[in-house]
Design a protein around this motif. Sequence first.
Motif, PDB file in Angstrom:
ATOM      1  N   GLU A 779       0.858  -1.187   0.000  1.00 19.13           N
ATOM      2  CA  GLU A 779       0.000   0.000   0.000  1.00 19.13           C
ATOM      3  C   GLU A 779       0.892   1.234   0.000  1.00 19.13           C
ATOM      4  O   GLU A 779       1.706   1.426   0.905  1.00 19.13           O
ATOM      5  N   PHE A 780       0.732   2.082  -1.027  1.00 15.17           N
ATOM      6  CA  PHE A 780       1.514   3.310  -1.160  1.00 15.17           C
ATOM      7  C   PHE A 780       0.629   4.487  -0.752  1.00 15.17           C
ATOM      8  O   PHE A 780      -0.306   4.853  -1.470  1.00 15.17           O
ATOM      9  N   SER A 781       0.938   5.095   0.415  1.00 15.04           N
ATOM     10  CA  SER A 781       0.144   6.226   0.922  1.00 15.04           C
ATOM     11  C   SER A 781       0.865   7.526   0.601  1.00 15.04           C
ATOM     12  O   SER A 781       2.061   7.679   0.912  1.00 15.04           O
ATOM     13  N   ASP A 782       0.141   8.454  -0.005  1.00 20.55           N
ATOM     14  CA  ASP A 782       0.725   9.729  -0.422  1.00 20.55           C
ATOM     15  C   ASP A 782       0.974  10.619   0.795  1.00 20.55           C
ATOM     16  O   ASP A 782       0.040  10.996   1.512  1.00 20.55           O
ATOM     17  N   ILE A 783       2.254  10.932   1.042  1.00 19.57           N
ATOM     18  CA  ILE A 783       2.635  11.811   2.169  1.00 19.57           C
ATOM     19  C   ILE A 783       3.420  13.008   1.636  1.00 19.57           C
ATOM     20  O   ILE A 783       4.339  13.506   2.298  1.00 19.57           O
ATOM     21  N   SER A 784       3.046  13.479   0.436  1.00 21.22           N
ATOM     22  CA  SER A 784       3.821  14.537  -0.225  1.00 21.22           C
ATOM     23  C   SER A 784       3.880  15.813   0.598  1.00 21.22           C
ATOM     24  O   SER A 784       4.941  16.414   0.746  1.00 21.22           O
ATOM     25  N   ASP A 785       2.732  16.248   1.136  1.00 22.92           N
ATOM     26  CA  ASP A 785       2.716  17.510   1.894  1.00 22.92           C
ATOM     27  C   ASP A 785       3.651  17.445   3.081  1.00 22.92           C
ATOM     28  O   ASP A 785       4.421  18.375   3.358  1.00 22.92           O
ATOM     29  N   THR A 786       3.605  16.327   3.810  1.00 26.40           N
ATOM     30  CA  THR A 786       4.452  16.176   4.992  1.00 26.40           C
ATOM     31  C   THR A 786       5.927  16.202   4.613  1.00 26.40           C
ATOM     32  O   THR A 786       6.747  16.877   5.255  1.00 26.40           O
ATOM     33  N   MET A 787       6.292  15.459   3.555  1.00 28.85           N
ATOM     34  CA  MET A 787       7.701  15.377   3.165  1.00 28.85           C
ATOM     35  C   MET A 787       8.202  16.715   2.625  1.00 28.85           C
ATOM     36  O   MET A 787       9.332  17.120   2.910  1.00 28.85           O
ATOM     37  N   LYS A 788       7.344  17.412   1.844  1.00 24.04           N
ATOM     38  CA  LYS A 788       7.765  18.705   1.313  1.00 24.04           C
ATOM     39  C   LYS A 788       7.995  19.701   2.444  1.00 24.04           C
ATOM     40  O   LYS A 788       8.934  20.489   2.414  1.00 24.04           O
ATOM     41  N   ASP A 789       7.100  19.671   3.447  1.00 23.50           N
ATOM     42  CA  ASP A 789       7.284  20.551   4.606  1.00 23.50           C
ATOM     43  C   ASP A 789       8.580  20.211   5.335  1.00 23.50           C
ATOM     44  O   ASP A 789       9.315  21.094   5.787  1.00 23.50           O
ATOM     45  N   LYS A 790       8.860  18.908   5.448  1.00 23.00           N
ATOM     46  CA  LYS A 790      10.087  18.469   6.130  1.00 23.00           C
ATOM     47  C   LYS A 790      11.315  18.966   5.386  1.00 23.00           C
ATOM     48  O   LYS A 790      12.248  19.513   5.994  1.00 23.00           O
ATOM     49  N   PHE A 791      11.335  18.778   4.057  1.00 20.98           N
ATOM     50  CA  PHE A 791      12.497  19.215   3.279  1.00 20.98           C
ATOM     51  C   PHE A 791      12.641  20.728   3.306  1.00 20.98           C
ATOM     52  O   PHE A 791      13.754  21.261   3.324  1.00 20.98           O
ATOM     53  N   GLN A 792      11.501  21.430   3.297  1.00 23.31           N
ATOM     54  CA  GLN A 792      11.557  22.893   3.356  1.00 23.31           C
ATOM     55  C   GLN A 792      12.138  23.350   4.700  1.00 23.31           C
ATOM     56  O   GLN A 792      12.926  24.295   4.756  1.00 23.31           O
ATOM     57  N   PHE A 793      11.766  22.652   5.768  1.00 24.18           N
ATOM     58  CA  PHE A 793      12.292  22.996   7.092  1.00 24.18           C
ATOM     59  C   PHE A 793      13.809  22.776   7.146  1.00 24.18           C
ATOM     60  O   PHE A 793      14.568  23.593   7.658  1.00 24.18           O
ATOM     61  N   ILE A 794      14.258  21.632   6.563  1.00 21.83           N
ATOM     62  CA  ILE A 794      15.691  21.337   6.545  1.00 21.83           C
ATOM     63  C   ILE A 794      16.429  22.388   5.724  1.00 21.83           C
ATOM     64  O   ILE A 794      17.511  22.854   6.098  1.00 21.83           O
ATOM     65  N   ASN A 795      15.817  22.797   4.594  1.00 20.52           N
ATOM     66  CA  ASN A 795      16.458  23.786   3.727  1.00 20.52           C
ATOM     67  C   ASN A 795      16.644  25.112   4.457  1.00 20.52           C
ATOM     68  O   ASN A 795      17.670  25.770   4.323  1.00 20.52           O
ATOM     69  N   LYS A 796      15.626  25.516   5.258  1.00 21.67           N
ATOM     70  CA  LYS A 796      15.740  26.761   6.019  1.00 21.67           C
ATOM     71  C   LYS A 796      16.895  26.705   7.016  1.00 21.67           C
ATOM     72  O   LYS A 796      17.551  27.704   7.277  1.00 21.67           O
ATOM     73  N   ALA A 797      17.140  25.531   7.590  1.00 25.72           N
ATOM     74  CA  ALA A 797      18.207  25.396   8.583  1.00 25.72           C
ATOM     75  C   ALA A 797      19.575  25.603   7.963  1.00 25.72           C
ATOM     76  O   ALA A 797      20.536  25.926   8.669  1.00 25.72           O
TER      77      ALA A 797
END
Length: 954
Positions: A779-797
Amino acid sequence: MHSIIRFTYIALFIFVSSLVIYVSHMYKKDLADVKIVEYFTNKSKELNKEINKLILNREENQLLIVQQLVLDSKVLHIMKTKEFDSESMQYIADKLERSAGLKDTWFQFIDRNGTSIARSWNDKRGDDLSIIRDDVLSMINKPRIINSISVGRYDMTFKTMMPVYDEKHRFLGAMELISNFDSISAKLEKQGYRSVFLVDKKYKKQLKYPRTGRFVKDYYVANQDVDEQLLSFIKSKGLDYFISPYHSYVIEDDTVVFNYALFDKKEQLIANFLLFKKVSSYGLNEINETKNKMNIITAIILLLVMVGFYVLSISNIASIEIDKSFYKLAALFIIVYFLYFILVSLYYKDQKNRYISAYNNQIKIDFDNIKAKYANMADLIFKTDIQTPAVLKALKSAQTNATRDQAREELYDVLKYDYELFKSIGVRQLHFHLKNNESFLRFHKPREYGDDLSGIRETVMWVNKYHEKVEGFEEGVHSNGFRYIYPIFDEYDPSNIFYLGSVEVSFSSFYFIRDLAQSYNFRSTLLVKTDIIEKKTLKGSLSYYTDSDYMGWSFDRAISEKLKNLSIDADLSLIDKGRYQYIKENIEKGEIFSIETQDKSNFFTFVPLQNPITKKVIGVLVLQKDKGLFVTLHNNMYTALLVGFIFLLFVFLYMYKEISIKKQYRLLLRKTQRILDTQDSIIIILDDKEIVDINKKFLDFFGFDSLYEFNLHYSCITDKFLDDSRLFDLHGFEDKKEWVRELEKMDSKDKIVSMMDKNGEVHFFSIKDSKLDDNYLLEFSDISDTMKDKFQFINKAYKDHLTQAYNREYFDSHINKIIDNLKYDDVLGIIFCDIDYFKNVNDTYGHEVGDKVLKKMVDIIRKNTRADDIIVRWGGEEFVVFLYVESMDILVKIANNLREAIEKEHFEEVGGLTCSFGLSQYMKGEKILESIKRADEALYEAKASGRNRVRFKF
């Protein structure tokens, strides 16, 4: 018998249809209510922004006009000579009248001593305004532009004061421009809002000569052209109905009334703006579309129910007998549905718990971010305003009893005006302590000092003992707050061991609560342990607190009042009293938790606050959310129960009509496939060789009509996985079974891949794998919003907050990867860049201009380098650029182009600037810092040879 069967069918049909209509109606009502609340809450926010914008524009217009007036040579002459005769006053009035956008405006001149020397609205002169007006006193002590909104003897007004200087820049006094709010009301009316501006009742005695002469009870009506029908409407409903702390708008019949609360710079309520508009004037298209969709869905379901009963009824009713099997199947139906009910309830309970857990975690993250924001503000105050020679000198003098009182006065004089500015950003206390924990100077209560804080303020004791910074929530002798306490050393002592004491920068808890509440549209409040208050707070300050229904916990009275004025005060009376003990026990655990009220209408989250030293819970933030949080979840559960009931009922009826086992089996297969196809996740079933089954979501995502068509293009789903070093990369596994087995061994949090949909958009999926005999179900569950927010947070750091260039943290964590990506024939070039004479820019123009120069410098570098070149802010005005080039000649050419581009650029206020450049290349096998060091040495040579040079060292 046959009539009984027919009656049973009809009764069941009526019952099921009624049930569908009822559930649909409730579903539609809840969805509409949520969307209406969401719609008008957003409209309220938009309106608040619009009013803030109108107020800001008004202040800016006044500032522009008063600036033009004080620069006028004749006005300056009048101010210098103080010849405010009728001709002079008329000259100023005429210039003011010609100013666009300012009507009903008055002016006043104040001399350098704070005395009024001329007024446009009467002939009174010579009264000392510095005695009765803090803003005037502040102006004569520290001349600067002062904008304010306040209530005086005549009206609620905008006030703009600007200092006036002569040709030798000597302070002569100030000019003040005063205007009312009628223009704001007029602009709102053009946007379709009828308005009533009600000044808070605490100002009634102050308004000795009210301009409009109108009051609603004790609330002064500040705008002139008010519709009398609106005032009658307000009086009939009662003012509290419109300015309730629990909503920002109310809907009465076809009228929506928005409430905007206006505060002064000290967060004290000045007025409430009530704005009236017809609900019908809003295009509630989305809400109407939702209702129409639900009506269509209801009609379809009823049609299906009707068809189902019709299919049953056309069978040979004569063959149907009510016998023991009927009762057995009826009992079986009840048991199965009961189990189904339990399973659905458990499933949605689990879903709710998962949501609450994620919700609590997100609140923790956001609260930590808010704390970090205020910590940065405190650090800035400490570094720029406290660690100064004047402050350190005063604290050094305070170390001896003989000079302590004089040192206290000196320290107060140094920081008293800065403290007034600090208060505007939320600072509640600036408190200095001696190294023996004695209170040396409280800026909020400068005449209260000398008390021993040992045993009362654990944070002060800890900092003075260990000489390390401490931050956190703590109750004090006067109030609570989020405190940031710093050790203070004499930094000019070469040994750096001369310890002077500590200082506390404390922020009001209100700002933390407000920021958190407004980010989620919460209502909120603060509770503090009563025994902590009684133990630490002075008797004179106990009145700052009031008891709550929670035994052992008290409200902060001032914070509660401010939250009520903002319409974001939590209503704890909605919580069932039977849950008080559960709440108290969970607060003590120190972890964020949430509960739902018994009627499920509200949702409360508790954020425990611990003393940073004792780690004991001493306070708790309570956040309140309305029922909209779980409406969708509850409605989905009720829908699932209804669908399950209908489904099981039909299965029972089909079974009772002795449908063949084969037909039953086919029906179940079709039902199962439909259930799979309704899943929002991509589902595939694999055997040892290939994909054997998929759901509709799979085909929709990849844009194929069938599994056969997909297999013509791809051998396995792994072919669709994208290479991403941040995720688990499954590409390259030739054995289809091998990668699935590898997947089984992984932790669930690492089972994340990315794939591109038919439109070329990248999505991120978490994979859940299950073993089905010899097959695997994925089962492939779409978690795009969560992952994009995570990567954006890492990028800000990894970005420097000022210039948006990469920072040293990025360099430390990515340099090995930068080196590894170096191609065989390429060179990793290093350009070390330093702005020539940058210190002069800061010294001459100030750090704000210096910051602009740094940001523009990065923009120039970015424009003159390639997209994959890496720009790192190395420190201060130094930047390092890492480039992949074919040769060092190209690197030198790039550096010279960059040098020339900077030399040609014009920097605002500063003019022309140059940079010096040092170049080197990374040699395989050496430490990268050695390569950078060579570039730094080359930079030194460039500066030594006259600056604005490019030098290299290999």
